[in-house]
Design an enzyme around this catalytic site. Structure first.
Site, PDB file in Angstrom:
ATOM      1  N   LYS A  96      -0.947   0.181   0.140  1.00 53.40           N
ATOM      2  CA  LYS A  96      -1.461  -0.051  -1.203  1.00 53.40           C
ATOM      3  C   LYS A  96      -2.610  -1.060  -1.125  1.00 53.40           C
ATOM      4  CE  LYS A  96       1.032  -0.577  -4.779  1.00 53.40           C
ATOM      5  NZ  LYS A  96      -0.024   0.204  -5.475  1.00 53.40           N
ATOM      6  N   GLY A  97      -3.360  -1.128  -2.218  1.00 52.35           N
ATOM      7  CA  GLY A  97      -4.424  -2.121  -2.286  1.00 52.35           C
ATOM      8  C   GLY A  97      -5.812  -1.532  -2.297  1.00 52.35           C
ATOM      9  N   GLU A 105       0.454  -6.699  -7.197  1.00 52.00           N
ATOM     10  CA  GLU A 105       1.338  -5.521  -7.162  1.00 52.00           C
ATOM     11  C   GLU A 105       2.613  -5.832  -6.386  1.00 52.00           C
ATOM     12  OE1 GLU A 105      -1.882  -1.860  -7.412  1.00 52.00           O
ATOM     13  OE2 GLU A 105      -1.365  -2.658  -5.458  1.00 52.00           O
ATOM     14  N   LYS A 123      -1.402  12.147  -0.854  1.00 58.27           N
ATOM     15  CA  LYS A 123      -1.118  10.781  -0.384  1.00 58.27           C
ATOM     16  C   LYS A 123       0.038  10.720   0.630  1.00 58.27           C
ATOM     17  CE  LYS A 123      -3.963   8.775  -3.442  1.00 58.27           C
ATOM     18  NZ  LYS A 123      -3.498   7.948  -4.508  1.00 58.27           N
TER      19      LYS A 123
END
Ligand code: 5RP
Length: 225
Positions: A96-97, A105, A123
């Site tokens: 993530k990010g 988050e 994904k």
């Protein structure tokens, strides 16, 4: 189905899982935006919830839709956190990010009893690492952290906006995107990065997600760790 249609579908499905009275963590990114908009429609129709957002952008979006968005200090325990991801690997290990919100988050996700990941099927990967791994860094420590990440073979690159300006997170830190390739042992990589002084957080979310909702041609399917 286009990727945007898949994001809208899974966002809608996630919004349907939220129940009256819940404390809800709002993720960040385009899929989370679809989720927040679908949730906003339910709030307008009478759903009573309170939310904590994982970024300024999601906070403003929630408020603009009439949602009650409060701080983690006011609502430290959440029933559920719903957010997108850049990659979903085995055992629901995540990168993530991509949207730069990894620190908040991870904080909001860690306050929730359940973390539901919402993604389109592009994904889902057999091994993490196709997507560059974001690492959030204190400004002063940048040269030091950059060197240490390079020594680990992680190939860091300082994130910039398209006009060349340096990217800053909501917490006023830099991001180094690591084009490290396959991450066969995410726990080991996470520990190595965490050991570098000046690293605030990294984008490996391990043993955090409870379930992933994945939208593709066959509709929405569920993955569990
Ligand atoms: C933001 C994130 C996002 O969840 C991730 O980048 C996925 O974004 P999108 O839903 O736009 O593909 O981690 O920091």
């Amino acid at each position: 189905m286009t990727q945007d249609e898949a994001k809208a579908l899974v966002g809608q499905r996630a919004a349907e899982l939220v129940e009256d009275g819940m404390a809800v963590g709002l993720g960040t990114g385009s899929t989370s935006t679809m989720f927040i908009k679908a949730l906003g429609t339910r709030v307008k129709a009478g759903l009573k919830i309170r939310c904590v957002a994982s970024s300024d952008a999601s906070h403003h979006l929630g408020v603009s839709l009439g949602m009650q968005v409060v701080t983690l200090a006011e609502l430290p325990e959440l029933d559920v956190y719903i957010d997108g991801a850049d990659e979903v690997g085995p055992e629901l290990a995540l990168i993530k990010g991509g949207g730069g919100a990894l620190l908040r988050e991870k904080i909001v996700a860690s306050a929730a009893k359940k973390f539901i990941v919402v993604v389109d099927s592009t994904k889902v990967v057999p091994v993490l690492g196709r997507f560059p791994l974001p690492v959030e860094v204190v400004k002063m420590a940048l040269p030091l952290v950059e060197r240490r990440l390079s020594e680990l073979g992680l190939r860091p690159k300082l994130r910039r906006h398209s006009d060349g300006a340096l990217y800053l997170t909501d917490e006023n830190n830099y991001i180094l995107d690591c084009a490290c390739g396959e991450i066969p042992e995410p726990e080991k990589t996470a520990a190595e990065i965490r050991g570098i002084v000046g690293v605030v957080e990294h984008g490996l979310f391990l043993k955090m997600a409870t379930v992933a909702l994945v939208a593709g041609e066959e509709g929405v399917t569920e993955l569990r760790a």
